[in-house]
Scaffold this motif. Structure first.
Motif, PDB file in Angstrom:
ATOM      1  N   ASN A 170      40.814  40.661  29.509  1.00 10.39           N
ATOM      2  CA  ASN A 170      41.414  41.969  29.313  1.00 10.39           C
ATOM      3  C   ASN A 170      40.335  42.921  28.811  1.00 10.39           C
ATOM      4  O   ASN A 170      39.640  42.614  27.840  1.00 10.39           O
ATOM      5  CB  ASN A 170      42.545  41.842  28.281  1.00 10.39           C
ATOM      6  N   SER A 196      39.789  47.009  27.732  1.00  7.34           N
ATOM      7  CA  SER A 196      40.493  48.262  27.477  1.00  7.34           C
ATOM      8  C   SER A 196      39.611  49.231  26.694  1.00  7.34           C
ATOM      9  O   SER A 196      39.515  49.133  25.472  1.00  7.34           O
ATOM     10  CB  SER A 196      41.781  48.004  26.675  1.00  7.34           C
ATOM     11  N   GLU A 234      43.424  43.917  33.519  1.00  5.81           N
ATOM     12  CA  GLU A 234      43.877  42.623  33.010  1.00  5.81           C
ATOM     13  C   GLU A 234      43.885  41.631  34.163  1.00  5.81           C
ATOM     14  O   GLU A 234      44.403  41.929  35.245  1.00  5.81           O
ATOM     15  CB  GLU A 234      45.274  42.762  32.411  1.00  5.81           C
ATOM     16  N   SER A 264      45.283  43.389  37.440  1.00 11.23           N
ATOM     17  CA  SER A 264      46.147  44.567  37.436  1.00 11.23           C
ATOM     18  C   SER A 264      45.566  45.652  36.543  1.00 11.23           C
ATOM     19  O   SER A 264      44.804  45.391  35.612  1.00 11.23           O
ATOM     20  CB  SER A 264      47.560  44.199  36.963  1.00 11.23           C
ATOM     21  N   LYS A 266      46.286  48.761  33.889  1.00 11.66           N
ATOM     22  CA  LYS A 266      47.276  49.169  32.894  1.00 11.66           C
ATOM     23  C   LYS A 266      46.788  50.431  32.196  1.00 11.66           C
ATOM     24  O   LYS A 266      45.589  50.751  32.203  1.00 11.66           O
ATOM     25  CB  LYS A 266      47.531  48.057  31.881  1.00 11.66           C
ATOM     26  N   SER A 275      53.387  53.348  28.559  1.00 11.59           N
ATOM     27  CA  SER A 275      52.721  52.085  28.863  1.00 11.59           C
ATOM     28  C   SER A 275      52.979  51.734  30.324  1.00 11.59           C
ATOM     29  O   SER A 275      54.134  51.616  30.756  1.00 11.59           O
ATOM     30  CB  SER A 275      53.257  50.968  27.960  1.00 11.59           C
ATOM     31  N   TYR A 276      51.897  51.554  31.087  1.00 11.18           N
ATOM     32  CA  TYR A 276      51.997  51.279  32.529  1.00 11.18           C
ATOM     33  C   TYR A 276      51.295  49.967  32.852  1.00 11.18           C
ATOM     34  O   TYR A 276      50.213  49.669  32.328  1.00 11.18           O
ATOM     35  CB  TYR A 276      51.344  52.407  33.324  1.00 11.18           C
ATOM     36  N   GLN A 277      51.935  49.148  33.710  1.00  7.83           N
ATOM     37  CA  GLN A 277      51.320  47.941  34.260  1.00  7.83           C
ATOM     38  C   GLN A 277      51.618  47.894  35.748  1.00  7.83           C
ATOM     39  O   GLN A 277      52.770  48.110  36.162  1.00  7.83           O
ATOM     40  CB  GLN A 277      51.854  46.681  33.573  1.00  7.83           C
ATOM     41  N   SER A 278      50.595  47.591  36.550  1.00  5.61           N
ATOM     42  CA  SER A 278      50.776  47.592  38.000  1.00  5.61           C
ATOM     43  C   SER A 278      51.565  46.366  38.449  1.00  5.61           C
ATOM     44  O   SER A 278      51.803  45.431  37.689  1.00  5.61           O
ATOM     45  CB  SER A 278      49.407  47.640  38.697  1.00  5.61           C
ATOM     46  N   SER A 320      55.804  47.317  39.527  1.00  5.14           N
ATOM     47  CA  SER A 320      55.078  47.967  38.437  1.00  5.14           C
ATOM     48  C   SER A 320      56.077  48.462  37.392  1.00  5.14           C
ATOM     49  O   SER A 320      57.235  48.748  37.703  1.00  5.14           O
ATOM     50  CB  SER A 320      54.254  49.141  38.973  1.00  5.14           C
ATOM     51  N   ARG A 359      55.176  42.167  29.794  1.00  5.56           N
ATOM     52  CA  ARG A 359      54.673  41.227  30.797  1.00  5.56           C
ATOM     53  C   ARG A 359      53.463  40.498  30.226  1.00  5.56           C
ATOM     54  O   ARG A 359      52.584  41.121  29.633  1.00  5.56           O
ATOM     55  CB  ARG A 359      54.281  41.979  32.067  1.00  5.56           C
ATOM     56  N   GLN A 369      57.883  38.121  32.642  1.00  3.15           N
ATOM     57  CA  GLN A 369      58.335  39.456  32.272  1.00  3.15           C
ATOM     58  C   GLN A 369      59.646  39.307  31.510  1.00  3.15           C
ATOM     59  O   GLN A 369      60.578  38.668  31.984  1.00  3.15           O
ATOM     60  CB  GLN A 369      58.542  40.352  33.495  1.00  3.15           C
TER      61      GLN A 369
END
Length: 926
Positions: free
Chosen positions: A778, A780, A804, A818, A820, A844-847, A854, A892, A901
């Protein structure tokens, strides 16, 4: 997304290239008023006249002269300080033309005892390892709390999660006049003590209690803030009352009252709310339920439930954001000490009642070799916990060389937990494997008592001491459960049903004692030798009863899953250490050697499971102080990881209907290595900080799992040793600096990185087990802006994009990388007529993955308020939670071979009208 990043770039460029101001030079000379002697190395400070923010700092040359070459036009407070001389304070107006202040004459303080003088306070003073802020030099709102004061102090930040960072290090402890207040919760001080009661704020790294007692520095440090009250703020009463009612029957009420009389402090509080407020420090919680709970059966037969995520909605008596809570809590605290600090006492009591209703979902893509499958479930739960907790601490100086500390604690926890789950397993193509329906209705009681004693005797020879530590605790728990589970197996067209009443009982008693002797070997080197004894005894009875077909009562004992045993553990330990300390370097080398005998005697079987085991715990740590504000820290520690008797021979159970745990009497110990590196640098005058840290953990001969999956959906689990090294690495860095002093604008740049590699064995049916490696990494980076200006515009804005990667060696085609994105923003704008508007939001976004879409979680809260009365003690506030009604408790993550998830019920949009009254009889508040 590209437009978004261009916007960030343009914003950064604008801030870093702000328009220039007219600048000029300010110079002068510092001399003795009596003989005209030149005063070299005198401190000369320029502060912004409006808010006392530090602008420039220099020291005079040997000839007493000083020079500020580039100063923006404006009004400043000019301060000169020199040891044994009275401070000189003057307001200076800087225009376009250079200013020469000429010879500034300082008088010795001793000569001014009978003369009138005006002395200005310096806002920041460095005293050795302590940074001291003069609270009066920093402007905040009239009714502000300590938290608001901390936001405007140089080097202090409070991030989106409420974490306080001082000089690049996270603050772990907040004290009030050097003492804990209402236990060890820092928010009880920062959110409830008025800033106008504060005289000074001190920041330092607190040494351990043992270091303070023995004089032997063990290298342990805790970043600490000590709030020093004004003399006239130590007698009187103050507090806050809040009442609110909203749409959809939401309500929230809180009362906090404090009475101070010198060193005596009495505090009480009460809370009744269903809007997410469950404690004094948890204001309008953000309601993000994530992850899942872990249930671990201990060697003694007790059950430990750890849930840092809220998916169980308060099962363990705490609320983490999952579900809708109803809280009814109150508590009281009393502390006092004698005039000579010979006696100190601190007593507190809390009674908490929390009810959490939750609906949670679980979806997992389990990547089995050649047989990937989907696990999914939906659970409805209603959990209530009632806790009574009392704690006492007494400190006594028996004489000038002997200190005694006694701690006692009592805790009674009652839980009523109900849950109903519908779930199943399918292939990736959607074909059913199993369908499960289960209900669980449990009532449990737990009662704990602990007594700790610490006695230290110092000798006349410095650093020679003898310390005795004794602790004992008892833990009694009972549980009564109605359990029902029905599972349909598609492969065999069969249904397996369990309908039982379960009764569990556990009594546990522990006693521990240790004696440590320290002896100085030289001026810088100290050795210690210690012995410890630990004894643990427990009785466990787990019974399950089937229904009698004749009477209908649950009276038929199921002996297949009966656990009736006594557990005993006796541990003897020897520890040695060497400590080296000079002005720059502190080193600690130690090792603990333990000999333990553990035994489980089965009363119903007449058999015994016993292990004799030897463990070591080496450690090496060091702290190198490069300068007073720059340091480097490192630590290594190792530990033998002994298998528990529960891993060797698992307890019999049927609460996981599809899982069978297998014995492994050949299980052996592993070893864990832990590494830490940390660098911190803080430049006080520039309000600039840098930190870098890296932590790693390496497991050798780790105890992991071997899982065998069968086509009908069931599985066998056995604990085994794996000769592959597992790794967990995580690190981060941050750079904070002032972009514009007049605006109060700061910029934070940083990054976080994480890597994990774990192994386990997997097999399907009768196939040979295969070694599977789960890897994840990860990355960031993050950028943040913050501004704190009293009665103006305050904001905190941060962006953290990242990548990630989750992978499994047995199923590389299902691995994923993915994108994020996490964003947080908070802004408060102060309007005329004592109006204020405040907004706070996070995204907060995750593909997407192969089987999951997503996710983009958005939550924004805000309020507008108006203050009344001359002292602004009354505030009316209209608050809206989840303004866009887009909040969702989705998370997730990866666990073993599964991509998971989960989601939890959260508090959605509602509006609430609140009335907040701050009351005080303190002189500092008038």
């Amino acid at each position: 997304m590209a437009k978004f990043y261009w916007s960030i770039l343009i914003l950064c460029s604008f801030i870093l290239t702000n328009s220039a101001h007219a600048q000029t030079k300010v110079a002068g000379e510092i001399v003795d008023s009596k003989d005209g002697g030149k005063l070299g190395k005198a401190a000369v400070v320029l502060l912004n006249a409006k808010d006392s923010v530090l602008v420039k700092f220099v020291r005079t040359k040997e000839n007493g002269t000083f020079n500020f070459p580039q100063i923006d036009t404006g009004t400043y407070k000019f301060i000169v300080s020199f040891p044994q001389y009275a401070d000189y304070v003057k307001d200076v107006e800087v225009g376009k033309e250079p200013i020469n202040l000429g010879a500034i004459k300082l008088s010795k303080a001793a000569l001014l005892l009978e003369e009138a003088q005006v002395v200005g306070g310096i806002p920041v003073i460095i005293k050795g390892d302590t940074i001291e802020y003069n609270a009066a030099s920093f402007k905040v709102e009239k009714d502000a709390k300590v938290e608001d004061l901390l936001k405007v102090l140089p080097g202090m930040t409070i991030d989106a999660n409420g974490k306080i960072t001082a000089n690049g290090k996270e603050v772990k402890k907040v004290l009030l006049d050097g003492e804990e207040f209402f236990g060890d919760d820092p928010t009880l001080i920062t959110k409830n003590i008025r800033s106008d009661m504060v005289s000074k704020v001190q920041v330092y790294e607190k040494k351990s209690d043992l270091t303070d007692r023995t004089g032997v520095d063990d290298g342990e440090r805790t970043q600490t803030i000590d709030i020093k009250l004004k003399a006239d703020s130590k007698k009187g009463m103050f507090g806050q009352a809040t009442a609110g009612g909203g749409t959809d029957k939401y309500y929230g009420g809180k009362l906090m009252a404090n009475r101070f009389n010198g060193s005596q402090k009495i505090a009480v509080y009460g809370i009744a709310a269903n809007d997410g407020m469950v404690g004094l420090g948890f204001e309008d919680g953000q309601k993000y339920g994530v992850g899942s709970s872990n249930v671990e059966v201990m060697d003694g037969g007790g059950i430990m439930i750890s849930s840092g995520d809220g998916s169980e909605g308060g099962y363990d008596g705490n609320y983490y954001g999952g579900g809708v809570p109803k809280a009814l809590n109150f508590g009281a605290s009393y502390s006092d000490k004698s005039a000579n600090d010979k006696h100190k006492i601190n007593v507190s009591y809390k009674r908490n009642q929390l009810n959490v209703a939750n609906t949670s979902t679980y979806f997992a893509q389990n990547n089995l070799p050649e047989q990937a499958r989907i696990d999914n479930s939906i659970t409805s739960s209603d959990n209530e916990s009632r806790t009574n907790a009392a704690n006492l601490r007494y400190d006594s100086k028996l004489d000038s060389l002997t200190d005694l500390t006694v701690k006692m604690g009592y805790n009674k926890l009652q839980r009523d937990n109900y849950s109903e789950t519908f779930g199943g397993q399918q292939t990736l193509e959607g074909l059913n494997i199993t369908e499960t329906n289960s209900k669980n209705n449990a009532i449990s009681d737990q009662e704990r008592f602990n007594l700790d004693l610490l006695l230290t005797r110092r000798f006349k020879k410095e650093r020679r001491s003898l310390t005795l530590a004794v602790n004992t605790n008892t833990n009694q728990s009972t549980a009564r459960t109605n359990y029902f589970s029905s599972t349909y197996f598609s492969a065999t067209d069969d249904t397996a049903t369990i309908d039982q009443f379960k009764r569990d009982k556990n009594n546990n008693t522990t006693f521990g004692a240790s004696m440590t002797f320290t002896e100085p070997l030289s001026k810088r080197l100290t050795a210690s030798l210690g012995y410890s004894l630990f004894n643990n005894n427990s009785e466990t009875l787990n019974q399950s009863f089937d229904q009698d077909p004749i009477t209908g009562e649950y009276t038929v004992l199921d002996k297949r899953i009966l656990n009736d045993f006594d557990f005993k553990s006796l541990k003897n330990g020897v520890n040695t250490s060497l400590n080296y300390k000079d002005n720059k370097l502190t080193l600690n080398l130690s090792n603990q050697l333990d000999f333990e005998d553990v035994k489980r005697e089965y009363n119903n079987l007449g058999t015994v499971l016993q292990r004799n085991q030897t463990s070591i715990r080496p450690s090496l740590s060091g702290n190198y102080k490069i300068t007073k504000s720059k340091s480097f820290y490192f630590r290594y520690s190792g530990r033998t990881m002994q298998p528990s008797l529960t891993q060797i021979e698992p307890l019999k159970q049927n609460s996981q209907q599809l899982v069978t745990y297998l014995d492994n009497f050949d299980l052996k110990a592993g070893f864990n290595n832990n590494y830490s590196l940390e660098f911190n640098s803080y430049k006080q005058l520039k309000d600039q900080s840098i930190y870098v840290y890296l932590n790693g953990s390496q497991g050798i001969d780790n105890i992991s799992s071997k899982v065998t999956y069968y086509e009908d959906g069931s599985q066998d689990i056995q604990y085994v040793n794996i000769d592959k090294a597992s790794w967990s690495l995580y690190g981060g860095s941050g750079y904070r600096f002032v972009v514009h002093k007049k605006w109060g604008l700061n910029l934070n740049l940083g990054a976080n990185v994480q890597y994990n590699s774990q192994y386990s064995y997997l097999s399907v049916g009768m196939a040979e087990p295969q070694l599977n490696q789960n890897e994840s990494w990860n990355l960031s980076p993050n950028i943040g802006f913050n501004r704190s200006k009293a009665n103006k515009l305050d904001f905190y804005l941060s962006f953290s994009p990242g990548l990630e990667n989750l992978s499994s060696s047995l199923q590389p085609e299902l691995s994923r990388t993915s994108f994020k994105m996490n964003t947080f923003g908070r802004a408060t704008y102060y309007l005329p007529k004592d109006f204020k508007i405040s907004m706070e939001g996070r995204q907060s976004y995750q593909s997407e993955t192969q089987t999951l879409e997503s996710i983009n979680i958005i939550n924004m809260n805000g309020f507008i308020s108006k203050k009344f009365f001359k002292d602004k003690s009354l505030e009316a506030q209209f608050f809206v939670n989840d303004i866009f009604n887009k909040n969702s408790g989705i998370n997730r993550y990866q666990n073993g071979t599964s991509f998971i998830q989960s989601s939890n019920e959260v508090l959605h949009r509602y509006g609430m009208l609140k009335v907040i009254y701050n009351f005080t009889t303190m002189k500092g508040g008038k």
